[in-house]
Design a protein around this motif. Structure first.
Motif, PDB file in Angstrom:
ATOM      1  N   LEU A 279       0.729  -1.311  -0.269  1.00  0.00           N
ATOM      2  CA  LEU A 279      -0.041   0.119   0.126  1.00  0.00           C
ATOM      3  C   LEU A 279       0.713   1.251  -0.053  1.00  0.00           C
ATOM      4  CD1 LEU A 279      -2.710  -1.064   2.487  1.00  0.00           C
ATOM      5  CD2 LEU A 279      -2.335  -1.723   0.198  1.00  0.00           C
ATOM      6  N   PHE A 280       0.506   2.152  -0.708  1.00  0.00           N
ATOM      7  CA  PHE A 280       1.069   3.498  -0.936  1.00  0.00           C
ATOM      8  C   PHE A 280       0.317   4.662  -0.865  1.00  0.00           C
ATOM      9  CE2 PHE A 280       3.701   0.449  -2.925  1.00  0.00           C
ATOM     10  CZ  PHE A 280       4.932   0.656  -2.509  1.00  0.00           C
ATOM     11  N   PRO A 281      -0.513   4.724   0.525  1.00  0.00           N
ATOM     12  CA  PRO A 281      -1.403   6.105   0.724  1.00  0.00           C
ATOM     13  C   PRO A 281      -0.542   7.140   1.122  1.00  0.00           C
ATOM     14  CG  PRO A 281      -0.979   4.678   2.709  1.00  0.00           C
ATOM     15  CD  PRO A 281       0.044   4.328   1.648  1.00  0.00           C
ATOM     16  N   ILE A 282       0.183   7.696  -0.262  1.00  0.00           N
ATOM     17  CA  ILE A 282       1.063   8.912   0.025  1.00  0.00           C
ATOM     18  C   ILE A 282       0.636  10.023   0.147  1.00  0.00           C
ATOM     19  CG2 ILE A 282       3.218   7.621  -1.173  1.00  0.00           C
ATOM     20  CD1 ILE A 282       2.248   8.907  -3.879  1.00  0.00           C
ATOM     21  N   GLN A 283       0.918  11.026   0.817  1.00  0.00           N
ATOM     22  CA  GLN A 283       0.501  12.139   1.067  1.00  0.00           C
ATOM     23  C   GLN A 283       1.492  13.233   0.518  1.00  0.00           C
ATOM     24  OE1 GLN A 283      -2.501  12.678   2.857  1.00  0.00           O
ATOM     25  NE2 GLN A 283      -2.479  10.588   1.963  1.00  0.00           N
ATOM     26  N   TRP A 284       2.237  12.893  -0.596  1.00  0.00           N
ATOM     27  CA  TRP A 284       3.140  13.996  -1.168  1.00  0.00           C
ATOM     28  C   TRP A 284       3.288  13.368  -2.631  1.00  0.00           C
ATOM     29  CZ3 TRP A 284       9.161  13.451  -0.933  1.00  0.00           C
ATOM     30  CH2 TRP A 284       9.508  11.887  -0.819  1.00  0.00           C
ATOM     31  N   ASP A 285       4.062  14.060  -3.403  1.00  0.00           N
ATOM     32  CA  ASP A 285       4.381  13.635  -4.652  1.00  0.00           C
ATOM     33  C   ASP A 285       5.666  12.989  -4.729  1.00  0.00           C
ATOM     34  OD1 ASP A 285       1.964  14.832  -5.746  1.00  0.00           O
ATOM     35  OD2 ASP A 285       2.770  16.963  -5.573  1.00  0.00           O
ATOM     36  N   GLU A 286       5.556  11.863  -4.514  1.00  0.00           N
ATOM     37  CA  GLU A 286       6.594  10.746  -4.462  1.00  0.00           C
ATOM     38  C   GLU A 286       7.498  10.868  -5.749  1.00  0.00           C
ATOM     39  OE1 GLU A 286       6.549   7.851  -1.696  1.00  0.00           O
ATOM     40  OE2 GLU A 286       8.616   7.581  -2.576  1.00  0.00           O
ATOM     41  N   PRO A 287       8.705  11.313  -5.403  1.00  0.00           N
ATOM     42  CA  PRO A 287       9.564  11.536  -6.856  1.00  0.00           C
ATOM     43  C   PRO A 287       9.974  10.164  -7.453  1.00  0.00           C
ATOM     44  CG  PRO A 287      10.879  12.162  -4.699  1.00  0.00           C
ATOM     45  CD  PRO A 287       9.406  11.650  -4.283  1.00  0.00           C
ATOM     46  N   GLY A 288      10.479   9.217  -6.634  1.00  0.00           N
ATOM     47  CA  GLY A 288      11.032   8.059  -7.408  1.00  0.00           C
ATOM     48  C   GLY A 288      10.303   6.789  -7.276  1.00  0.00           C
ATOM     49  N   GLY A 289      10.053   6.729  -6.113  1.00  0.00           N
ATOM     50  CA  GLY A 289       9.356   5.165  -5.519  1.00  0.00           C
ATOM     51  C   GLY A 289       9.856   4.033  -5.521  1.00  0.00           C
ATOM     52  N   THR A 290      11.117   3.837  -5.035  1.00  0.00           N
ATOM     53  CA  THR A 290      11.871   2.563  -5.010  1.00  0.00           C
ATOM     54  C   THR A 290      11.127   1.293  -4.492  1.00  0.00           C
ATOM     55  OG1 THR A 290      13.660   3.773  -4.465  1.00  0.00           O
ATOM     56  CG2 THR A 290      14.104   1.463  -4.179  1.00  0.00           C
ATOM     57  N   ALA A 291      10.282   1.594  -3.380  1.00  0.00           N
ATOM     58  CA  ALA A 291       9.573   0.522  -2.777  1.00  0.00           C
ATOM     59  C   ALA A 291       8.455   0.157  -3.636  1.00  0.00           C
ATOM     60  CB  ALA A 291       9.053   1.119  -1.540  1.00  0.00           C
ATOM     61  N   VAL A 292       7.856   1.028  -4.554  1.00  0.00           N
ATOM     62  CA  VAL A 292       6.930   0.628  -5.547  1.00  0.00           C
ATOM     63  C   VAL A 292       7.365  -0.265  -6.585  1.00  0.00           C
ATOM     64  CG1 VAL A 292       4.894   1.574  -6.949  1.00  0.00           C
ATOM     65  CG2 VAL A 292       5.956   2.974  -5.181  1.00  0.00           C
ATOM     66  N   VAL A 293       8.475  -0.117  -7.042  1.00  0.00           N
ATOM     67  CA  VAL A 293       9.238  -0.643  -8.103  1.00  0.00           C
ATOM     68  C   VAL A 293       9.581  -2.181  -7.484  1.00  0.00           C
ATOM     69  CG1 VAL A 293      11.475  -0.909  -9.223  1.00  0.00           C
ATOM     70  CG2 VAL A 293      10.262   1.231  -9.303  1.00  0.00           C
ATOM     71  N   GLU A 294      10.034  -2.038  -6.341  1.00  0.00           N
ATOM     72  CA  GLU A 294      10.393  -3.360  -5.626  1.00  0.00           C
ATOM     73  C   GLU A 294       9.110  -4.294  -5.473  1.00  0.00           C
ATOM     74  OE1 GLU A 294      14.176  -1.597  -2.756  1.00  0.00           O
ATOM     75  OE2 GLU A 294      11.955  -1.927  -1.963  1.00  0.00           O
ATOM     76  N   ALA A 295       8.013  -3.705  -5.125  1.00  0.00           N
ATOM     77  CA  ALA A 295       6.806  -4.264  -4.924  1.00  0.00           C
ATOM     78  C   ALA A 295       6.601  -5.095  -6.227  1.00  0.00           C
ATOM     79  CB  ALA A 295       5.472  -3.574  -4.513  1.00  0.00           C
ATOM     80  N   GLY A 304      -2.176   2.281  -4.585  1.00  0.00           N
ATOM     81  CA  GLY A 304      -1.885   3.779  -3.906  1.00  0.00           C
ATOM     82  C   GLY A 304      -2.752   4.851  -4.260  1.00  0.00           C
ATOM     83  N   LEU A 305      -2.373   6.095  -3.799  1.00  0.00           N
ATOM     84  CA  LEU A 305      -2.976   7.288  -3.971  1.00  0.00           C
ATOM     85  C   LEU A 305      -2.251   7.748  -5.464  1.00  0.00           C
ATOM     86  CD1 LEU A 305      -3.703   8.693  -0.732  1.00  0.00           C
ATOM     87  CD2 LEU A 305      -5.126   7.803  -2.373  1.00  0.00           C
ATOM     88  N   ARG A 306      -2.994   8.282  -6.226  1.00  0.00           N
ATOM     89  CA  ARG A 306      -2.628   8.716  -7.447  1.00  0.00           C
ATOM     90  C   ARG A 306      -1.901  10.100  -7.548  1.00  0.00           C
ATOM     91  NH1 ARG A 306      -5.799   7.079 -11.872  1.00  0.00           N
ATOM     92  NH2 ARG A 306      -7.344   6.685 -10.524  1.00  0.00           N
ATOM     93  N   ARG A 307      -0.502  10.115  -6.990  1.00  0.00           N
ATOM     94  CA  ARG A 307       0.296  11.406  -6.883  1.00  0.00           C
ATOM     95  C   ARG A 307       1.698  10.941  -7.287  1.00  0.00           C
ATOM     96  NH1 ARG A 307      -0.755  14.816  -1.387  1.00  0.00           N
ATOM     97  NH2 ARG A 307       0.643  15.910  -2.995  1.00  0.00           N
ATOM     98  N   GLY A 308       2.148  11.858  -7.547  1.00  0.00           N
ATOM     99  CA  GLY A 308       3.698  11.717  -7.872  1.00  0.00           C
ATOM    100  C   GLY A 308       4.156  11.109  -8.845  1.00  0.00           C
TER     101      GLY A 308
END
Ligand code: UDP
Length: 371
Positions: A279-295, A304-308
Motif C-alpha cells: 500500500l502507498f497511501p502517499i501524502q506527497w508527490d513521491e519523486p522516485g518510488g523505489t519501494a513501488v518498483v520493488e513491489a 496507492g493514491l494517484r500522486r507523484g
C-alpha cells in the motif's frame, strides 16, 4: 571510463535496511563495472559494495545525525563533500562524477570546477526553491520520474537530461515465496508516506497490515523509546516521532496492525514478497518510488493514491490500482486478488531491471562528457 559515484555519508552501501538512494547506487554500480566502468565510490566507511576504490570521510553511517536540526548537522555533508573534492584535486583520471548528495553535492562541485558532473535529483523539487531556482548551469542533472521534473522550477526542468527510472535487483531475481495474508507498507514512517491511512483502512476492513520502516532513523521500538521517553532528547519533538506517536501508534494492536521496525536483507525480501499487496497511501508527490518498483518486482501488486510518480510506475488495473481518495483506496484494497502477480514481475523486468537503468546512465555519462 572512471566514474566517481558520490552516495553521500548517510548510510552504508548497500544499506542493511532502509535506504532509497543507497539501494539505487548499490544497484547501479555492479552494472557499470560489468560494462567496464571503473568506479570510485564516495560513501560511509561501513559500505561493503564491491568497487574499485572506496573513499570516505566517516567510518560510521551518519543517518541518525541527519534528523537533527540543520545547524547541528550541516558540517557532515560538507565534510564528506570536502573529502570528495580533495580526491578530485589529487588526481586527473576521473572522467565524470555521478553525484547523489542533496544540494551540497552540486553546490560544492560547481564551485570547484573539476571533471564533468551528473547530479541525480532524488528529491521533491519543491524543496530548496532558492537553490533549484538558480541551479548551477555547469552541473548536468537528471530526475527519477517525469512527474518529479514536471514540478521542478522552469530553468532546472529545461536544463535536465530527462528522467531515469529507479531500478531494483529484485527484478532479475524472480524470488517466489508462499503468499501470506498481510498487506504491507514499506517505507520511512512519516506523514508523507501516510501509514496512518493504511492502518485506518486495514483496521476498518479487518485486514492484517505490517508496517516496516524506521522512525526518524530509529530502527526498533526500543530505539524509539529512548527518544520518546526523554523530553530533552533532541528528536523528542521531531515531526516523524510525533507522527508515529500521535497518528500511527493508536492503530498498533500487535495483532491486526503491526509495526515491525526497519527490516533488511533476506528478511525484508521475504516479508515484502509474501504480502498480498503493497500500500502507498502517499501524502506527497513521491519523486522516485523505489519501494513501488520493488513491489512490482516481487509480484506484489502496489495499490496507492494517484500522486507523484505512482501513475508512471503503476498501470491501473493491470499492474496495480490507483485511487483518488481514502475511500476509493479501501475499495481497491478489497480487489487486489484480481491483479496478476506475473504481470507485475514482467513489468519490473522490462522497465525496472538494473541493466535498463545502467544503460540509460551510460548514455547520459557519454552525453555529459561530450558536452
Ligand atoms: N526499506 C527497507 N527496510 C525498511 C523500510 C524501507 O529496506 O524497513 C527500503 C525500501 O525497500 C526501499 C527504500 O528503503 O528500497 C526506501 O526507498 P523509497 O524511495 O521508497 O523511500 P524514500 O527514499 O522516500 O524514503
Amino acid at each position: 571510463m572512471r566514474v566517481l559515484v558520490n552516495a553521500g555519508p548517510w548510510l552504508q552501501v548497500p544499506p542493511p535496511g532502509y535506504g532509497g538512494i543507497e539501494n539505487v547506487v548499490a544497484t547501479l554500480v555492479p552494472c557499470l563495472r560489468e560494462r567496464g566502468v571503473s568506479v570510485v565510490l564516495a560513501a560511509a566507511g561501513t559500505s561493503t559494495l564491491e568497487v574499485d576504490e572506496l573513499i570516505t570521510a566517516f567510518d560510521e553511517d551518519q543517518f541518525t545525525e541527519l534528523q537533527k536540526p540543520y545547524n547541528q548537522v550541516m558540517g557532515i555533508a560538507h565534510a564528506h563533500q570536502a573529502r570528495v573534492v580533495a580526491e578530485l584535486r589529487s588526481r586527473d583520471d576521473i572522467d565524470l562524477v555521478h553525484d547523489h548528495l542533496e544540494v551540497v553535492g552540486p553546490g560544492v562541485l560547481s564551485a570547484f570546477g573539476g571533471p564533468p558532473v551528473l547530479h541525480t535529483l532524488h528529491w521533491d523539487l519543491h524543496k530548496h526553491p532558492a537553490f533549484y531556482g538558480a541551479f548551477p548551469p555547469s552541473i548536468a542533472v537528471n530526475g527519477v520520474s517525469e512527474s518529479q521534473l514536471a514540478r521542478a522550477p522552469e530553468a532546472l526542468r529545461a536544463a535536465s537530461l530527462g528522467a531515469v527510472y529507479l531500478a531494483t535487483p529484485l527484478a532479475d531475481r524472480d524470488l517466489r515465496v508462499e503468499q501470506g495474508e498481510h498487506l504491507m507498507v514499506m517505507g520511512r514512517i512519516c506523514g508523507l508516506k501516510g501509514q496512518h491511512i493504511a492502518a485506518r483502512i486495514c483496521q476498518k476492513l479487518g485486514l492484517p497490515l505490517v508496517l516496516a520502516g524506521p522512525v526518524c532513523g530509529r530502527n526498533t521500538a526500543a530505539e524509539l523509546d529512548v527518544v520518546t521517553q526523554n523530553p530533552y532528547h533532541p528528536l523528542h519533538s521531531h515531526p516523524d516521532v510525533r507522527y508515529h506517536l500521535d497518528q500511527v501508534s493508536r492503530y498498533l494492536d500487535g495483532d491486526l496492525v503491526r509495526w515491525v521496525g526497519a527490516v533488511g536483507g533476506p528478511a525484508r525480501d521475504h516479508l515484502y514478497a509474501s504480502a498480498r499487496a503493497a500500500l502507498f497511501p502517499i501524502q506527497w508527490d513521491e519523486p522516485g518510488g523505489t519501494a513501488v518498483v520493488e513491489a512490482l518486482a516481487l509480484g506484489v501488486p502496489p495499490v496507492g493514491l494517484r500522486r507523484g510518480c505512482l501513475p508512471e510506475i503503476i498501470d491501473h488495473g493491470r499492474t496495480g490500482f490507483l485511487a483518488d481518495t481514502e475511500e476509493e483506496l479501501a475499495e481497491w484494497v478489497l480487489r487486489v486478488d484480481e491483479l496478476d502477480p506475473e504481470e507485475c514481475r514482467r513489468e519490473a523486468r522490462r522497465r525496472f531491471a538494473p541493466s535498463v537503468m545502467a544503460e540509460r546512465y551510460l548514455e547520459l555519462y557519454d552525453q555529459v562528457i561530450r558536452r
